[in-house]
Design a protein around this motif. Structure first.
Motif, short mmCIF file in Angstrom:
data_model
loop_
_atom_site.label_atom_id
_atom_site.label_comp_id
_atom_site.label_asym_id
_atom_site.label_seq_id
_atom_site.Cartn_x
_atom_site.Cartn_y
_atom_site.Cartn_z
N HIS A 76 0.88 -1.27 -0.23
CA HIS A 76 -0.16 -0.72 -0.40
C HIS A 76 0.90 1.05 0.21
N PRO A 78 0.28 5.31 0.22
CA PRO A 78 -0.42 6.27 0.55
C PRO A 78 0.23 7.18 -0.40
N ASP A 84 -6.70 15.50 0.25
CA ASP A 84 -6.89 14.87 -1.08
C ASP A 84 -5.74 13.04 -0.82
N THR A 85 -6.11 12.52 -0.56
CA THR A 85 -5.69 11.07 -0.24
C THR A 85 -6.06 10.36 -1.27
N SER A 86 -4.70 9.51 -1.88
CA SER A 86 -5.33 8.56 -2.59
C SER A 86 -4.33 7.47 -2.10
N LEU A 87 -5.04 6.03 -2.52
CA LEU A 87 -3.96 4.80 -1.91
C LEU A 87 -3.71 4.19 -3.57
N ILE A 88 -2.40 3.71 -3.68
CA ILE A 88 -2.33 2.57 -4.02
C ILE A 88 -1.91 1.61 -3.78
N LYS A 123 -16.95 10.84 -2.55
CA LYS A 123 -16.48 10.99 -3.74
C LYS A 123 -14.80 9.62 -3.97
N ASN A 124 -15.17 8.74 -3.38
CA ASN A 124 -14.56 7.22 -3.21
C ASN A 124 -14.64 6.95 -4.53
N SER A 125 -13.44 6.43 -4.98
CA SER A 125 -13.55 5.61 -6.16
C SER A 125 -12.35 4.64 -6.03
N VAL A 126 -12.70 3.14 -6.86
CA VAL A 126 -11.46 2.12 -7.29
C VAL A 126 -11.25 2.75 -8.82
N CYS A 127 -9.84 2.66 -8.84
CA CYS A 127 -9.50 2.36 -10.48
C CYS A 127 -8.84 1.30 -10.58
#
Length: 137
Positions: A76, A78, A84-88, A123-127
């Motif tokens: 993981h 971040p 804004d927080t994105s998580l890879i 505003k949550n999404s998964v790509c």
């Protein structure tokens, strides 16, 4: 204030920040574009947060979220930009990837709750991005 203690910020500087954040009040002013009338709400005490538009706001926000990266494991990463927080999340196995992303989301949600923040589900999404050689097996 507890985050300042976590980073070993104490003494006069901590007291200065404390005095800056305590006993603050706010109210809302609404003015109509088409008239000269305006409404003003009652003053209310600010119970948490940092005054918007303040010089210290961005620094205090960064101190507040700085420990977020410690929550996650090796798969993981971040990515933080402003608020804004994105998580890879990476994994070669699709089943394990699903477990990893669920685990990461749960960890993120726990951290948000423990730090009195909320995750905006709208505003949550998964790509999901697949590598051809692993996807076509």
């Amino acid at each position: 204030m507890s985050k300042l203690g976590f980073y070993d910020i104490r003494g006069k500087f901590k007291e200065l920040i404390k005095s800056y954040l305590t006993d603050r009040y706010q109210r809302v002013s609404i003015t109509s574009k088409n008239s000269y009338h305006s409404s003003l709400s009652k003053c209310r005490k600010v119970r948490c947060g940092v005054p918007q538009g303040s010089i210290l706001g961005p620094l205090l926000f960064l101190l507040y979220i700085n420990d977020l990266a410690r929550v996650f494991g090796n798969n993981h990463k971040p990515v933080l930009f402003a608020d804004d927080t994105s998580l890879i999340v990476t994994h070669l196995n699709h089943t394990d990837f699903s477990k990893e992303i669920t685990s990461a989301f749960n960890q993120l949600n726990k951290w948000f709750a423990a730090n009195l923040l909320s995750l905006n589900v709208k505003k949550n999404s998964v790509c999901t991005i697949y590598d051809k050689k692993h996807f076509c097996k």
